[in-house]
Design an enzyme around this catalytic site. Structure first.
Site, PDB file in Angstrom:
ATOM      1  CG  HIS A   1      -1.915  -1.188   1.109  1.00  0.00           C
ATOM      2  ND1 HIS A   1      -2.525  -1.714   2.216  1.00  0.00           N
ATOM      3  CD2 HIS A   1      -2.302  -1.959   0.056  1.00  0.00           C
ATOM      4  CE1 HIS A   1      -3.266  -2.756   1.846  1.00  0.00           C
ATOM      5  NE2 HIS A   1      -3.147  -2.922   0.546  1.00  0.00           N
TER       6      HIS A   1
ATOM      7  CG  HIS B   1      -7.866  -2.941  -1.418  1.00  0.00           C
ATOM      8  ND1 HIS B   1      -7.274  -1.981  -0.629  1.00  0.00           N
ATOM      9  CD2 HIS B   1      -7.071  -4.024  -1.334  1.00  0.00           C
ATOM     10  CE1 HIS B   1      -6.169  -2.482  -0.082  1.00  0.00           C
ATOM     11  NE2 HIS B   1      -6.034  -3.727  -0.487  1.00  0.00           N
TER      12      HIS B   1
ATOM     13  CG  ASP C   1      -3.886  -4.850  -3.140  1.00  0.00           C
ATOM     14  OD1 ASP C   1      -3.360  -4.086  -2.314  1.00  0.00           O
ATOM     15  OD2 ASP C   1      -4.715  -5.729  -2.831  1.00  0.00           O
TER      16      ASP C   1
ATOM     17  CG  HIS D   1      -0.811  -8.790  -3.603  1.00  0.00           C
ATOM     18  ND1 HIS D   1      -0.471  -7.516  -3.999  1.00  0.00           N
ATOM     19  CD2 HIS D   1      -1.490  -8.645  -2.449  1.00  0.00           C
ATOM     20  CE1 HIS D   1      -0.930  -6.657  -3.111  1.00  0.00           C
ATOM     21  NE2 HIS D   1      -1.563  -7.306  -2.169  1.00  0.00           N
TER      22      HIS D   1
HETATM   23 ZN    ZN Z   1      -4.092  -4.523  -0.425  1.00  0.00          ZN
END
Ligand code: ZN
Length: 302
Positions: free
Chosen positions: A78, A236, A240, A263
């Site tokens: 973040h 979000h 990421d 991710h």
């Molecule tokens: Zn995150």
């Protein structure tokens, strides 16, 4: 010509790690041109520098873990997203523990911290990794692809079989710090209640609570304040993605399409791009590309 950017002065904050639950102090320092983003663990016998680069990635399960020279730092994504979104090229990130503070589970506090430090435009020009042919990674129903484009673009989709999430899509057209700050930086991490016990059993998410994570039961978010946007979940994921793209070491010009990403998939794309030397070139370097520090930073093993 766009110049490289660092912060104007030192800033600090404290918080707890999402996974460790331990208190941590974070200090951000200006860095010279060509440094990139470097994490520094200063809690051992000597400070250890960990370059925030794809080659330093050790794990992408639940959080992005970077390691170098025996030291690791995790949950960097973040802060890296805030740097990427605000166009900060060079900064030293000093931590006195293994994990960055989670703050409110979004990048908003890091944006505030970086804005408080102020930005400093440096002498050297900023180069860009420009995509010239598509690169794609597939994993069953999930896939991620980058295609040539004359600016940074994102088309992101998630699809969760959950009444509060479902299918959500989000588009980004151009790397605009104000848009990032307004539309993405505040989107928080989310988790499903049914998974939380498993995380605790695995020794993860010890610092996780409703102050820093959206927790969903079978129907709805449990957080009393509700959501910041109805599509906070896909926002979000885009946040990421910004953090993972920061690990390229350079801003990217290309259109990134993501279907059900995370991710691990983001990092697979970053690695695939860097491996496919014909798929991109560095635009804007004053010196010859092959001798540019950017290329050395991209290709020399950390
Ligand atoms: Zn995150």
């Amino acid at each position: 010509m766009r110049r490289q950017r660092t912060i104007a002065e030192k800033v600090s904050c404290t918080g707890v790690g999402l996974h460790s639950g331990a208190p941590v102090q974070l200090t951000l320092l200006p860095a010279r041109t060509g440094t990139g983003i470097v994490a520094v663990r200063n809690d051992g016998d000597r400070p250890v520098e960990i370059p925030c680069h794809s080659q330093a990635v050790q794990s992408t399960s639940f959080a992005t873990t970077l390691g170098h020279d025996g030291a690791t730092v995790f949950t960097v994504e973040h802060l890296l997203a805030a740097c990427f979104g605000l166009g900060i090229d060079n900064v030293r990130v000093v931590v006195d523990g293994p994990e960055l503070p989670v703050m409110d589970g979004s990048a908003a506090s890091f944006v505030y911290l970086l804005r408080s430090a102020g930005f400093f435009e440096q002498r050297d020009p900023r180069s860009v990794l420009r995509i010239r042919r598509p690169v794609e990674v597939r994993d069953g129903e999930r896939w991620i692809r980058v295609e040539p484009a004359r600016r940074f673009r994102v088309s992101y989709a998630i699809d969760f079989d959950h009444p509060a999430v479902g299918r959500q899509t989000f588009e980004v057209d151009g790397l605009d710090p104000d848009h990032f700050e307004r539309e993405l930086a505040g989107a928080r991490t989310f988790a499903f209640l049914r998974d939380v016990q498993g995380l605790w059993d695995a020794g993860l998410a010890k610092g996780g609570n409703l102050e820093n994570t959206i927790v969903l039961d079978d129907d709805k978010p449990l957080n009393p304040e509700g959501l910041r946007w109805p599509d906070e979940f896909v926002r979000h994921k885009v946040l990421d993605l910004y953090g993972d793209l920061a690990l390229l070491g350079l801003p990217i010009e290309g259109h990134i399409h993501v279907e059900r990403g995370g991710h691990t998939l983001h990092q697979k794309l970053v690695s695939a791009i860097l491996r496919d030397r014909e798929a991109w070139y560095i635009h804007g370097a004053e010196r010859s590309v092959e001798s540019s520090f950017e290329l050395r930073r991209l290709l020399v093993p950390a």
